[in-house]
Scaffold this active site. Structure first.
Site, PDB file in Angstrom:
ATOM      1  N   GLY A  49       0.823  -1.217   0.000  1.00 39.00           N
ATOM      2  CA  GLY A  49       0.000   0.000   0.000  1.00 39.00           C
ATOM      3  C   GLY A  49       0.852   1.261   0.000  1.00 39.00           C
ATOM      4  O   GLY A  49       2.083   1.214   0.108  1.00 39.00           O
ATOM      5  N   LEU A  66      -6.774 -10.464   5.457  1.00 36.10           N
ATOM      6  CA  LEU A  66      -7.387  -9.971   6.705  1.00 36.10           C
ATOM      7  C   LEU A  66      -8.591 -10.796   7.118  1.00 36.10           C
ATOM      8  O   LEU A  66      -8.904 -10.918   8.298  1.00 36.10           O
ATOM      9  CB  LEU A  66      -7.847  -8.520   6.523  1.00 36.10           C
ATOM     10  N   ALA A 108      -2.836  -2.571   6.888  1.00 33.96           N
ATOM     11  CA  ALA A 108      -3.815  -3.025   5.884  1.00 33.96           C
ATOM     12  C   ALA A 108      -5.238  -2.745   6.327  1.00 33.96           C
ATOM     13  O   ALA A 108      -5.649  -3.142   7.417  1.00 33.96           O
ATOM     14  CB  ALA A 108      -3.634  -4.522   5.628  1.00 33.96           C
ATOM     15  N   SER A 109      -5.966  -2.067   5.509  1.00 36.53           N
ATOM     16  CA  SER A 109      -7.376  -1.772   5.762  1.00 36.53           C
ATOM     17  C   SER A 109      -7.892  -1.107   4.492  1.00 36.53           C
ATOM     18  O   SER A 109      -7.168  -0.301   3.894  1.00 36.53           O
ATOM     19  CB  SER A 109      -7.499  -0.781   6.943  1.00 36.53           C
ATOM     20  N   LYS A 128     -12.932   2.722  10.431  1.00 35.74           N
ATOM     21  CA  LYS A 128     -11.709   3.009  11.182  1.00 35.74           C
ATOM     22  C   LYS A 128     -11.996   3.170  12.674  1.00 35.74           C
ATOM     23  O   LYS A 128     -11.199   2.767  13.521  1.00 35.74           O
ATOM     24  CB  LYS A 128     -11.024   4.276  10.635  1.00 35.74           C
ATOM     25  N   PRO A 179      -3.254   9.360  11.647  1.00 36.73           N
ATOM     26  CA  PRO A 179      -2.783  10.371  10.703  1.00 36.73           C
ATOM     27  C   PRO A 179      -3.911  11.084   9.970  1.00 36.73           C
ATOM     28  O   PRO A 179      -4.988  10.519   9.758  1.00 36.73           O
ATOM     29  CB  PRO A 179      -1.929   9.565   9.717  1.00 36.73           C
TER      30      PRO A 179
HETATM   31  N1  LIG Z   1      -3.893   7.602   2.720  1.00 29.69           N
HETATM   32  C1  LIG Z   1      -4.342   8.379   3.705  1.00 29.69           C
HETATM   33  O1  LIG Z   1      -4.531   9.585   3.529  1.00 29.69           O
HETATM   34  C2  LIG Z   1      -4.612   7.772   5.062  1.00 29.69           C
HETATM   35  C3  LIG Z   1      -4.897   8.644   6.121  1.00 29.69           C
HETATM   36  C4  LIG Z   1      -5.117   8.112   7.382  1.00 29.69           C
HETATM   37  C5  LIG Z   1      -5.047   6.751   7.586  1.00 29.69           C
HETATM   38  N2  LIG Z   1      -4.795   5.923   6.531  1.00 29.69           N
HETATM   39  C6  LIG Z   1      -4.713   4.482   6.804  1.00 29.69           C
HETATM   40  O2  LIG Z   1      -3.466   4.004   6.357  1.00 29.69           O
HETATM   41  C7  LIG Z   1      -3.577   2.623   5.992  1.00 29.69           C
HETATM   42  C8  LIG Z   1      -3.031   2.412   4.600  1.00 29.69           C
HETATM   43  O3  LIG Z   1      -3.778   3.218   3.695  1.00 29.69           O
HETATM   44  P1  LIG Z   1      -3.204   3.630   2.258  1.00 29.69           P
HETATM   45  O4  LIG Z   1      -3.627   5.015   1.999  1.00 29.69           O
HETATM   46  O5  LIG Z   1      -1.797   3.242   2.167  1.00 29.69           O
HETATM   47  O6  LIG Z   1      -4.117   2.735   1.320  1.00 29.69           O
HETATM   48  P2  LIG Z   1      -3.757   1.593   0.257  1.00 29.69           P
HETATM   49  O7  LIG Z   1      -2.601   1.995  -0.559  1.00 29.69           O
HETATM   50  O8  LIG Z   1      -5.042   1.289  -0.429  1.00 29.69           O
HETATM   51  O9  LIG Z   1      -3.350   0.386   1.189  1.00 29.69           O
HETATM   52  C9  LIG Z   1      -4.312  -0.385   1.845  1.00 29.69           C
HETATM   53  C10 LIG Z   1      -3.758  -1.773   2.014  1.00 29.69           C
HETATM   54  O10 LIG Z   1      -4.720  -2.580   2.698  1.00 29.69           O
HETATM   55  C11 LIG Z   1      -4.766  -3.834   2.056  1.00 29.69           C
HETATM   56  N3  LIG Z   1      -6.050  -4.523   2.220  1.00 29.69           N
HETATM   57  C12 LIG Z   1      -7.284  -4.040   2.023  1.00 29.69           C
HETATM   58  N4  LIG Z   1      -8.188  -5.016   2.243  1.00 29.69           N
HETATM   59  C13 LIG Z   1      -7.485  -6.134   2.573  1.00 29.69           C
HETATM   60  C14 LIG Z   1      -7.824  -7.474   2.914  1.00 29.69           C
HETATM   61  N5  LIG Z   1      -9.100  -7.906   2.963  1.00 29.69           N
HETATM   62  N6  LIG Z   1      -6.822  -8.359   3.212  1.00 29.69           N
HETATM   63  C15 LIG Z   1      -5.533  -7.966   3.160  1.00 29.69           C
HETATM   64  N7  LIG Z   1      -5.150  -6.702   2.843  1.00 29.69           N
HETATM   65  C16 LIG Z   1      -6.115  -5.812   2.555  1.00 29.69           C
HETATM   66  C17 LIG Z   1      -4.554  -3.504   0.612  1.00 29.69           C
HETATM   67  O11 LIG Z   1      -4.162  -4.675  -0.068  1.00 29.69           O
HETATM   68  P3  LIG Z   1      -4.588  -4.928  -1.598  1.00 29.69           P
HETATM   69  O12 LIG Z   1      -3.618  -4.116  -2.360  1.00 29.69           O
HETATM   70  O13 LIG Z   1      -4.462  -6.385  -1.750  1.00 29.69           O
HETATM   71  O14 LIG Z   1      -6.001  -4.422  -1.744  1.00 29.69           O
HETATM   72  C18 LIG Z   1      -3.467  -2.456   0.695  1.00 29.69           C
HETATM   73  O15 LIG Z   1      -2.196  -3.054   0.772  1.00 29.69           O
HETATM   74  C19 LIG Z   1      -5.058   2.272   6.113  1.00 29.69           C
HETATM   75  O16 LIG Z   1      -5.250   1.666   7.370  1.00 29.69           O
HETATM   76  C20 LIG Z   1      -5.739   3.641   6.078  1.00 29.69           C
HETATM   77  O17 LIG Z   1      -6.978   3.624   6.732  1.00 29.69           O
HETATM   78  C21 LIG Z   1      -4.563   6.388   5.279  1.00 29.69           C
END
Ligand SMILES: NC(=O)c1ccc[n+]([C@@H]2O[C@H](COP(=O)([O-])OP(=O)(O)OC[C@H]3O[C@@H](n4cnc5c(N)ncnc54)[C@H](OP(=O)(O)O)[C@@H]3O)[C@@H](O)[C@H]2O)c1
Length: 305
Positions: free
Chosen positions: A15, A65, A85-86, A167, A190
């Site tokens: 991710g 997950l 992962a989420s 979340k 974050p």
């Molecule tokens: N980006 C932001 O602005 C932000 C802000 C605050 C918090 N966050 C948190 O940061 C974390 C990462 O977010 P990101 O922005 O990096 O998003 P991302 O690039 O979409 O990464 C999410 C990851 O979760 C994995 N995932 C989703 N469903 C899954 C499942 N059923 N089993 C296993 N893996 C699964 C995805 O795997 P696949 O590739 O296989 O789908 C991906 O690797 C999340 O918890 C998000 O809530 C993000």
């Protein structure tokens, strides 16, 4: 502090946030077990395998997950587990299946695996500012939101903020499980992340940022924080914090400052995070889009390479 000789796990390793986290961990000398759902997708693995130190110290493993016990063997032998992962989705017609289940069950699944082994010293869970701010509490220019706040699940549901609900419920479940099972937990909250992508395909929030950069109308975005600062803070939270404590990480965006409230940076600053200037973060984000040939003038349908 060096990570040499230490083994840690990063869930959802390919991710946006996790890729940076893996990179920084490898640079610090850690051995990283990164989990992915699909080990056969080059878009998920090639950018990770190209990282410095990956040949020697990065192990990519399959885990889901929603599969009970999927993380058991992965976390065994790890000192630290970074659960990032989420699903990140801001529009869905199936919130339970697409967001809430993987977020909540997934978090519990990972924590359950951690509780079965003796090696895990601390778990760092990536929550979100979304699990803090969505509630009916009075907000105003003098109100500073910090890690003691929680979003209200009823409010999230009524306002159909499904991502925030996922979340919030996942963070609550994590705290409850950690308390009941003696897990040393740190939760990161974050804000909306900007900053360059390491992975080749657009993640949801970078796609929204691309829209913003193109001058398109997007929903109001506040409290930007650079993805590199967030990843670094995860490592600091693992290495430095002695007690279980939650951490709000955020940075007000000067372009779209939210006049209704401030967000505390104290906990993050106590970890030694020197927040990157937003101008630098935004510039680097746009450079990253250009480098990966995501044109700022293309339509959404043309994003995928
Ligand atoms: N980006 C932001 O602005 C932000 C802000 C605050 C918090 N966050 C948190 O940061 C974390 C990462 O977010 P990101 O922005 O990096 O998003 P991302 O690039 O979409 O990464 C999410 C990851 O979760 C994995 N995932 C989703 N469903 C899954 C499942 N059923 N089993 C296993 N893996 C699964 C995805 O795997 P696949 O590739 O296989 O789908 C991906 O690797 C999340 O918890 C998000 O809530 C993000």
């Amino acid at each position: 502090m060096s990570g040499e000789g230490k083994v840690v796990c990063v869930t959802g390793a390919s991710g946006y946030v996790a890729s940076w986290l893996v990179k920084l961990l490898l640079e610090r000398g850690y051995t990283v077990k990164g989990t992915l759902r699909n080990l056969n997708d080059p878009n998920q693995i090639l950018h990770l395998k190209a990282l410095n130190g990956a040949d020697e110290r990065l192990h990519l493993l399959q885990a889901d997950l929603l599969e009970d016990g999927s993380f058991d063997s992965v976390v065994d032998g790890c000192e630290g587990v970074f659960h990032t992962a989420s699903p990140v989705l801001f529009s869905t017609t199936h919130p339970q299946a697409e967001l809430i289940q993987p977020a909540v069950q997934g978090t519990l699944n990972v924590l359950r695996s951690c509780s079965k082994v003796t090696s895990v010293r601390r778990v760092v869970v990536t929550a979100s500012i979304a699990s803090v701010t969505f509630n009916k509490k009075t907000k105003g220019p003098d109100v500073v939101i910090d890690e003691t706040w929680f979003s209200d699940p009823v409010f999230c549901e009524e306002s159909q903020q499904w991502y925030a609900l996922s979340k919030t419920l996942a963070e609550r479940a994590a705290w409850k499980f950690a308390e009941e099972n003696g897990i040393d937990l740190v939760v990161m909250n974050p804000g909306f992340m900007s900053g360059p992508m390491l992975q080749p395909t657009l993640n949801v929030t970078s796609a929204i940022f691309l829209d913003l950069a193109k001058g398109k109308e997007v929903f109001p975005l506040y409290h930007f924080v650079d993805v590199r600062d967030v990843s670094y803070a995860h490592i600091m939270a693992f290495e430095i914090l002695r007690l279980a404590a939650d951490t709000v990480l955020s940075k007000d965006n000067k372009c779209t400052e939210d006049p209704t409230h401030e967000v505390s940076k104290k906990k993050a600053e106590s970890l030694g995070i020197n927040f990157m200037a937003m101008e630098v973060s935004f510039k680097d984000t746009v450079e990253s889009f250009k480098e990966k040939t995501f044109s700022l003038y293309k339509n959404q349908s043309e994003w995928q390479m």
